[in-house]
Design an enzyme around this catalytic site. Structure first.
Site, PDB file in Angstrom:
ATOM      1  N   ALA A  73      26.753  44.037  43.932  1.00 47.44           N
ATOM      2  CA  ALA A  73      26.939  44.676  45.240  1.00 47.44           C
ATOM      3  C   ALA A  73      28.241  44.252  45.915  1.00 47.44           C
ATOM      4  O   ALA A  73      28.228  43.604  46.950  1.00 47.44           O
ATOM      5  CB  ALA A  73      25.753  44.335  46.141  1.00 47.44           C
ATOM      6  N   ALA A  74      29.352  44.626  45.292  1.00 50.54           N
ATOM      7  CA  ALA A  74      30.631  44.245  45.891  1.00 50.54           C
ATOM      8  C   ALA A  74      31.437  45.491  46.232  1.00 50.54           C
ATOM      9  O   ALA A  74      31.183  46.570  45.700  1.00 50.54           O
ATOM     10  CB  ALA A  74      31.422  43.389  44.914  1.00 50.54           C
ATOM     11  N   TYR A 140      40.857  41.643  47.427  1.00 47.78           N
ATOM     12  CA  TYR A 140      39.748  41.917  46.505  1.00 47.78           C
ATOM     13  C   TYR A 140      39.692  40.838  45.416  1.00 47.78           C
ATOM     14  O   TYR A 140      38.652  40.203  45.192  1.00 47.78           O
ATOM     15  CB  TYR A 140      39.929  43.305  45.873  1.00 47.78           C
ATOM     16  CG  TYR A 140      39.000  43.563  44.718  1.00 47.78           C
ATOM     17  CD1 TYR A 140      37.628  43.689  44.918  1.00 47.78           C
ATOM     18  CD2 TYR A 140      39.476  43.659  43.410  1.00 47.78           C
ATOM     19  CE1 TYR A 140      36.764  43.907  43.851  1.00 47.78           C
ATOM     20  CE2 TYR A 140      38.622  43.876  42.342  1.00 47.78           C
ATOM     21  CZ  TYR A 140      37.267  44.001  42.570  1.00 47.78           C
ATOM     22  OH  TYR A 140      36.418  44.203  41.506  1.00 47.78           O
ATOM     23  N   LYS A 144      36.836  37.631  44.833  1.00 44.04           N
ATOM     24  CA  LYS A 144      36.081  37.416  43.594  1.00 44.04           C
ATOM     25  C   LYS A 144      36.370  36.028  43.013  1.00 44.04           C
ATOM     26  O   LYS A 144      35.469  35.356  42.509  1.00 44.04           O
ATOM     27  CB  LYS A 144      36.469  38.492  42.574  1.00 44.04           C
ATOM     28  CG  LYS A 144      35.957  39.888  42.938  1.00 44.04           C
ATOM     29  CD  LYS A 144      34.504  40.014  42.564  1.00 44.04           C
ATOM     30  CE  LYS A 144      33.972  41.402  42.848  1.00 44.04           C
ATOM     31  NZ  LYS A 144      32.610  41.607  42.360  1.00 44.04           N
ATOM     32  N   PHE A 168      37.547  44.497  32.883  1.00 44.26           N
ATOM     33  CA  PHE A 168      38.829  45.201  32.970  1.00 44.26           C
ATOM     34  C   PHE A 168      38.483  46.590  33.516  1.00 44.26           C
ATOM     35  O   PHE A 168      37.892  46.652  34.585  1.00 44.26           O
ATOM     36  CB  PHE A 168      39.593  45.085  31.649  1.00 44.26           C
ATOM     37  CG  PHE A 168      40.266  43.721  31.574  1.00 44.26           C
ATOM     38  CD1 PHE A 168      39.509  42.547  31.580  1.00 44.26           C
ATOM     39  CD2 PHE A 168      41.635  43.592  31.602  1.00 44.26           C
ATOM     40  CE1 PHE A 168      40.102  41.280  31.605  1.00 44.26           C
ATOM     41  CE2 PHE A 168      42.256  42.339  31.606  1.00 44.26           C
ATOM     42  CZ  PHE A 168      41.479  41.186  31.612  1.00 44.26           C
TER      43      PHE A 168
END
Ligand code: UFG
Length: 333
Positions: A73-74, A140, A144, A168
């Protein structure tokens, strides 16, 4: 074994739920539907709720015997992350910490994390292996990488075992045609090219033609969604068996330029469509290709849809049999 899939209504999460259900696992999806779709969750239990809310998480963990959490859920848009960094740090980092802390409260010991090639930033060399230095160039990627750091510390201090899977370019759709990519707005190359092929989009814009690559357009490593999901199952088995955490880069190790993707899409679909040259898109590295030897060696991972044509074929099937129908239903009212 019960597995909680957070973000199971999204593109990758929904394919994962299908694979887990098919492998006999008891699956529960938690999703707030801010970007996902209820009808993409075709298996197991669905709970609508926010992963940033500790009370929601406590309820889920108290009411279910969850042994593993997979987290999809990102937010994933590089450009959006530059404009709205708070949104990215909040959802991708803070909410993930809230989830991990809830796991610790309820003694849930295994976590599979969707990481990204964006943690590496502008590559020093390609293909990119796990040892490559990590220097993200946008919020972003930072958000992460911060979770990866947290996971490393939580492993040492609390014994929480995790696998960080650096995707990727995830692409393609469920070969049965049940699921596929449905971002709104769509920004990814393959679905946009296929919208041009089906006539839902006037043209495909090529962002930049002066990169230091053979044809001047950016090169990416496209990996089929089912192969990606397989790697999650294998990584889970590995961290459970070895009682240790791990990190893997996931791609096919082969790069395709934007122009090659467009040519392959023309070939697969038999359609011609308009291609327009456009400016470079900010934040795009010229080449991103994975060295996935470690995943192959340690996990025994063998991608099944490793050629670009089969990736595009499955995405095309989804475009014409689902997305085109949805959009014509919408137009008709
Ligand atoms: N592209 C075009 N035209 C388009 C869309 C994309 O030319 O209309 C180009 C992009 O500039 C890029 C390539 O196609 O060179 C691939 O772009 P995507 O948006 O499909 O994928 P990205 O490589 O930008 O993104 C992927 C993931 C992100 C992740 C990023 C890490 O989808 O979630 O890799 O760099 F952050």
């Amino acid at each position: 074994m019960s597995i909680l899939v957070v973000g199971g209504a999204g593109y990758i999460g929904s394919h994962m739920v299908k694979l887990l259900a098919g492998s006999g696992a008891d699956v529960i999806t938690l999703d707030n539907l801010s970007r996902g779709y209820r009808d993409a969750v075709k298996y197991g239990e669905f709970i609508q709720g926010d992963l940033g809310d500790p009370a929601v998480l406590d309820d889920v963990f108290i009411n279910n015997q969850i042994e593993v959490v997979m987290h999809f859920a990102a937010f994933i848009e590089v450009g959006e992350s530059v404009t709205y960094p708070a949104r990215y740090y909040h959802n991708n980092f803070t909410n993930t910490q809230t989830l991990l802390d809830a796991m610790l409260r309820h003694d849930v010991g295994y976590f599979i994390f969707s990481s990204t090639a964006a943690i590496f930033g502008e590559p020093d060399y390609t293909p990119i292996d796990e040892k490559h230095r990590k220097l993200p160039i946008n919020p972003y990627g930072h958000s992460k990488l911060m979770v990866e750091q947290l996971l490393s510390d939580y492993d040492k201090a609390y014994g929480l075992r995790s696998a960080c899977l650096r995707y990727f370019n995830a692409a393609g759709a469920d070969p049965d045609g049940d699921l596929g990519e449905r971002h709104d707005p769509e920004t990814h190359l393959i679905p946009l090219v296929l919208q041009a092929a089906s006539g839902r989009r006037e043209d495909i814009k090529v962002f930049g033609n002066d990169y230091p690559t053979d044809d001047g357009t950016c090169v990416r490593d496209y990996i089929h969604i089912n192969d990606l999901c397989d790697a999650h199952l294998l990584a889970l088995e590995r961290i459970q068996k070895t009682d240790s955490s791990a990190q893997y880069n996931l791609g096919n190790g082969k790069g395709f330029s934007v122009k090659q993707v467009i040519d392959a899409a023309r070939e697969v679909t038999g359609k011609d469509f308009k291609v327009t040259q456009d400016e470079r898109r900010p934040g795009d590295p010229a080449v991103l290709v994975a060295d996935a030897k470690l995943a192959k060696k340690e996990l025994g991972w063998r991608p099944e849809y490793a050629d670009l044509e089969s990736i595009i074929e499955t995405a095309w099937n989804w475009e014409i049999n689902f997305l085109c129908k949805k959009s014509s239903d919408k137009e008709q009212g």
